[in-house]
Design a protein around this motif. Structure first.
Motif, mmCIF file in Angstrom:
data_model
loop_
_atom_site.group_PDB
_atom_site.id
_atom_site.type_symbol
_atom_site.label_atom_id
_atom_site.label_comp_id
_atom_site.label_asym_id
_atom_site.label_seq_id
_atom_site.Cartn_x
_atom_site.Cartn_y
_atom_site.Cartn_z
ATOM 1 N N MET A 124 33.867 37.686 27.254
ATOM 2 C CA MET A 124 32.978 38.827 27.015
ATOM 3 C C MET A 124 32.344 38.761 25.628
ATOM 4 N N SER A 156 33.167 38.255 33.222
ATOM 5 C CA SER A 156 34.256 38.445 32.251
ATOM 6 C C SER A 156 34.822 39.858 32.341
ATOM 7 N N SER A 157 33.948 40.845 32.500
ATOM 8 C CA SER A 157 34.462 42.217 32.623
ATOM 9 C C SER A 157 35.250 42.385 33.920
ATOM 10 N N THR A 201 39.214 43.312 34.150
ATOM 11 C CA THR A 201 39.691 44.392 35.025
ATOM 12 C C THR A 201 40.801 43.900 35.946
#
Length: 140
Positions: free
Chosen positions: A96, A120-121, A125
């Motif tokens: 990120m 990436s997020s 998660t």
């Protein structure tokens, strides 16, 4: 055979040549006004100076390599790792950060950087979900 023989060097040196018999040439430009003895075809001293020269401009520095492909690679590895285990959470965070840096650079590709940020997020998660689930199972 009444042809005259060509003059020797000594006779040419002693007698004035045909150039001395010619009247001086009128100046053809403002440059010739300074030196009336200069021929119109003579080399100009002004050739090295003046407005006709192009000023030196150093070449543009090469652009640094793009960070977007690296961010996308980190995001894909972090996402694949997050589907298996949650311990690759730092790799997703690094992906990120690199994607955000790539988005802020003007010469980097925006599309791969946006994909890297999204993947990436998603990896962060999934990794956080794995870690939360894993630590909740330890308490039982």
């Amino acid at each position: 055979m009444s042809e005259a023989s060509p003059p020797t060097r000594r006779t040419r040196k002693d007698e004035p040549g045909p150039a001395a018999a010619l009247p001086p040439l009128p100046p053809t430009s403002a440059i010739d006004d300074d030196d009336p003895e200069r021929l119109p075809t003579a080399q100009l001293e002004m050739a090295a100076f003046g407005d006709h020269l192009i000023p030196y401009v150093p070449p543009a520095p090469p652009t640094p390599p793009s960070l977007a492909p690296w961010a996308l690679a980190l995001a894909v590895v972090a996402l694949v790792g997050s589907l298996i285990t949650g311990w690759l959470l730092p790799l997703g965070v690094i992906g990120m950060i690199v994607a955000i840096v790539s988005l802020r650079r003007p010469h980097d590709g925006r599309r791969p950087a946006i994909w890297a940020l999204a993947l990436s997020s998603l990896a962060v998660t999934f990794s956080a979900g794995w870690l939360i689930w894993g630590f909740s199972q330890l308490a039982v």
